[in-house]
Design a protein around this motif. Structure first.
Motif, PDB file in Angstrom:
ATOM      1  N   UNK A 127       0.869  -1.038  -0.030  1.00 36.85           N
ATOM      2  CA  UNK A 127      -0.047   0.068  -0.157  1.00 36.85           C
ATOM      3  C   UNK A 127       0.886   1.328   0.134  1.00 36.85           C
ATOM      4  N   UNK A 128       0.395   2.239  -0.846  1.00 40.12           N
ATOM      5  CA  UNK A 128       1.324   3.755  -0.876  1.00 40.12           C
ATOM      6  C   UNK A 128       2.436   3.634  -1.879  1.00 40.12           C
ATOM      7  N   UNK A 129       2.707   2.369  -2.468  1.00 42.02           N
ATOM      8  CA  UNK A 129       3.792   2.259  -3.735  1.00 42.02           C
ATOM      9  C   UNK A 129       3.427   3.107  -4.971  1.00 42.02           C
ATOM     10  N   UNK A 130       2.061   3.381  -5.228  1.00 40.04           N
ATOM     11  CA  UNK A 130       1.736   4.126  -6.447  1.00 40.04           C
ATOM     12  C   UNK A 130       1.104   3.197  -7.550  1.00 40.04           C
ATOM     13  N   UNK A 131       0.338   2.234  -7.080  1.00 46.26           N
ATOM     14  CA  UNK A 131       0.007   1.060  -8.177  1.00 46.26           C
ATOM     15  C   UNK A 131      -0.881   1.704  -9.304  1.00 46.26           C
ATOM     16  N   UNK A 132      -2.104   2.692  -8.784  1.00 42.31           N
ATOM     17  CA  UNK A 132      -2.693   3.348  -9.722  1.00 42.31           C
ATOM     18  C   UNK A 132      -2.063   4.417 -10.529  1.00 42.31           C
ATOM     19  N   UNK A 133      -1.070   4.986 -10.058  1.00 40.77           N
ATOM     20  CA  UNK A 133      -0.131   5.778 -10.839  1.00 40.77           C
ATOM     21  C   UNK A 133       0.362   5.248 -12.039  1.00 40.77           C
ATOM     22  N   UNK A 134       0.994   4.014 -11.746  1.00 42.95           N
ATOM     23  CA  UNK A 134       1.498   3.127 -12.797  1.00 42.95           C
ATOM     24  C   UNK A 134       0.215   2.768 -14.071  1.00 42.95           C
ATOM     25  N   UNK A 135      -0.834   2.461 -13.237  1.00 41.07           N
ATOM     26  CA  UNK A 135      -1.972   2.012 -14.264  1.00 41.07           C
ATOM     27  C   UNK A 135      -2.613   3.207 -15.098  1.00 41.07           C
ATOM     28  N   UNK A 136      -2.499   4.637 -14.693  1.00 43.29           N
ATOM     29  CA  UNK A 136      -2.674   5.642 -15.251  1.00 43.29           C
ATOM     30  C   UNK A 136      -1.750   5.583 -16.453  1.00 43.29           C
ATOM     31  N   UNK A 137      -0.545   5.561 -16.060  1.00 42.50           N
ATOM     32  CA  UNK A 137       0.698   5.760 -17.115  1.00 42.50           C
ATOM     33  C   UNK A 137       0.702   4.787 -18.201  1.00 42.50           C
ATOM     34  N   UNK A 138       0.166   3.403 -17.748  1.00 41.88           N
ATOM     35  CA  UNK A 138       0.026   2.402 -18.801  1.00 41.88           C
ATOM     36  C   UNK A 138      -0.996   2.831 -19.734  1.00 41.88           C
ATOM     37  N   UNK A 139      -2.229   3.146 -19.178  1.00 43.64           N
ATOM     38  CA  UNK A 139      -3.271   3.498 -20.184  1.00 43.64           C
ATOM     39  C   UNK A 139      -2.897   4.628 -21.337  1.00 43.64           C
ATOM     40  N   UNK A 140      -2.184   5.784 -20.678  1.00 43.22           N
ATOM     41  CA  UNK A 140      -1.963   6.962 -21.482  1.00 43.22           C
ATOM     42  C   UNK A 140      -0.798   6.450 -22.610  1.00 43.22           C
ATOM     43  N   UNK A 141      -0.135   5.490 -22.252  1.00 47.63           N
ATOM     44  CA  UNK A 141       1.075   4.980 -23.259  1.00 47.63           C
ATOM     45  C   UNK A 141       0.310   4.128 -24.285  1.00 47.63           C
ATOM     46  N   UNK A 142      -0.686   3.590 -24.215  1.00 49.92           N
ATOM     47  CA  UNK A 142      -1.149   2.590 -24.884  1.00 49.92           C
ATOM     48  C   UNK A 142      -2.098   3.059 -26.057  1.00 49.92           C
ATOM     49  N   UNK A 143      -2.554   2.022 -26.851  1.00 50.64           N
ATOM     50  CA  UNK A 143      -3.463   2.381 -27.980  1.00 50.64           C
ATOM     51  C   UNK A 143      -4.750   2.840 -27.579  1.00 50.64           C
TER      52      UNK A 143
END
Length: 473
Positions: free
Chosen positions: A188-204
């Motif tokens: 908890x607190x490591x930023x999992x959703x931050x990485x999910x946002x970044x993956x979405x914005x990098x994707x098709x």
């Protein structure tokens, strides 16, 4: 006495209505079990898609508990609220509004209401909005200008000089245009959703919606209808309402704490992943789904499977690609970089002029275990910058030490427990583990033995030894 959602729901006893809105105040879902809430018949199109301010004429930004729960990011309770419905009739309700969120991302709010019009309580406290201040702990300040179903962060927002994080960012670029599910895990607190946002914005799927939902934040009996949608008449008060899969069409659906999802619901999710079709509750029609699924958990997915919190068959679909975000204690070289970012952020938000962190403070930060990870670090900086004098330009140890001591005391408490005879401690631990395994497997001794990785005969002997009932309570 401090309130929490469970105790307030117990006080409500039952619900007459459920409503879900997005961050703009648009009604996405509404079920009224009590006809007094809506005299006569209201067509679904009348409420769904309209602003709460248009449906309830006396509700506005300043007095809506739904809006307040989204703005503050915490549950908001009201023992008595006056509502004037579209017919002009006055209704008094008792309600709780809870934000629909995942970490720092607010997606909307859900309100559970009870009609108390017939009761004539005159206590002035019934007009008070009560907020549980404990929910402010370890939370990020919520931005007021946010758009629903939109990923806000990119790979550039992931700040780190650590090799593991750099490898994850490189992996995200490699898998960005894939449609395969991705499983993100980390403390908890490591930023999992931050990485999910970044993956979405990098994707098709970047131009499509990004819909996030914390599976632990919604009651089990509502989660299914929220995910898959409902059909009018499928149950009392149900309307034709799209689920999260439909809302995320052409984009990304992020399910946080997926290990909190009920096992039976995981089976239905598996079918969607395998077939690519979604069917609303009570509907015969299947809809093609073009959604990339991201999921997350605080624990390793294999551990979730071993403990019976995640089905093994769905593990193979969710974890086609997976990565672990390392805790802050394993990448302490990132602390100066993060300090720079958080100080800049709160200088702007709090109109401060902090320029540095003292050497003594940095040394303590370097030795600290960081059980709350990056979220805890931000919490400490925000706290310090709120209590600093206007003339201060440096964060010193005394500004954060008390908050850090709380974390240290919690760690020390685990080590300072009174010693008990080893035999007694082993017995208590075995009793707890066996009881939990039996509960998780619905009383199936063979399955419980498999979870505990011991022979069935050994488990039966221990059940008799510790006088454990094999029946599920």
């Amino acid at each position: 006495m401090r309130k929490n959602p469970k105790s307030f729901l117990e006080e409500m006893e039952y619900m007459d209505g459920i409503s879900i809105v997005d961050t703009s105040g648009t009604i996405l879902f509404s079920v009224k079990f009590n006809p007094a809430f809506n005299p006569g018949v209201i067509e679904e199109n009348f409420i769904i898609g309209k602003k709460i301010y248009d449906v309830f004429k006396n509700i506005d930004y300043s007095n809506s508990t739904l809006v307040k729960s989204m703005e503050l990011g915490i549950p908001v309770y009201k023992k008595r609220q006056k509502i004037i419905n579209y017919t002009g009739e006055t209704i008094h309700t008792m309600n709780i509004s809870l934000p629909i969120r995942s970490n720092s991302m607010i997606m909307g709010a859900i309100e559970l209401s009870r009609d108390i019009t017939k009761y004539k309580e005159q206590n002035q406290s019934h007009h008070e909005v009560k907020i549980d201040s404990n929910f402010f702990k370890d939370r990020n300040i919520i931005e007021k200008h946010f758009m629903p179903h939109q990923a806000r962060f990119t790979l550039d927002d992931i700040l780190s000089d650590h090799s593991s994080i750099k490898e994850i960012k490189y992996l995200i670029k490699k898998i960005a245009n894939s449609t395969s599910p991705v499983f993100i895990h980390g403390e908890t607190g490591t930023g999992k959703e931050l990485f999910a946002h970044a993956l979405h914005n990098e994707s098709q799927f970047a131009k499509g919606p990004f819909v996030a939902q914390n599976c632990a934040a919604i009651p089990d009996n509502l989660l299914e209808s929220l995910l898959f949608g409902t059909t009018k008449g499928s149950f009392t008060g149900a309307y034709d309402t799209p689920g999260l899969f439909e809302l995320a069409e052409g984009g990304t659906l992020f399910l946080d704490e997926i290990n909190s999802m009920p096992i039976h619901l995981q089976g239905k999710l598996l079918r969607v992943l395998q077939d690519g079709y979604v069917r609303r509750l009570g509907d015969k029609k299947e809809r093609k789904s073009n959604v990339r699924l991201l999921s997350a958990s605080n624990d390793c997915p294999k551990k979730c499977v071993e403990e019976g919190r995640l089905r093994q068959d769905i593990y193979y679909r969710l974890c086609v690609i997976d990565f672990k975000i390392p805790p802050l204690r394993e990448r302490k070289q990132d602390i100066p970089l993060l300090l720079n970012f958080f100080i800049h952020k709160y200088n702007k938000q709090l109109n401060k002029n902090i320029k540095s962190v003292s050497k003594e403070t940095c040394k303590v930060f370097d030795k600290y275990h960081w059980p709350g990870n990056v979220r805890e670090l931000e919490h400490l900086i925000e706290h310090a910058m709120n209590i600093l004098d206007e003339s201060d330009t440096t964060i010193d140890l005394h500004h954060v030490q008390h908050r850090m001591n709380l974390g240290l005391q919690q760690q020390e408490r685990k080590l300072d427990t009174d010693l008990v005879p080893l035999k007694d401690a082993v017995g208590e631990l075995e009793t707890s583990l066996i009881s939990d395994a039996i509960r998780r497997t619905g009383g199936n001794v063979s399955e419980a033995a498999r979870l505990l990785k011991i022979p069935r005969q050994t488990l039966q002997k221990k059940i008799v030894k510790y006088n454990i009932s094999p029946d599920v309570p």
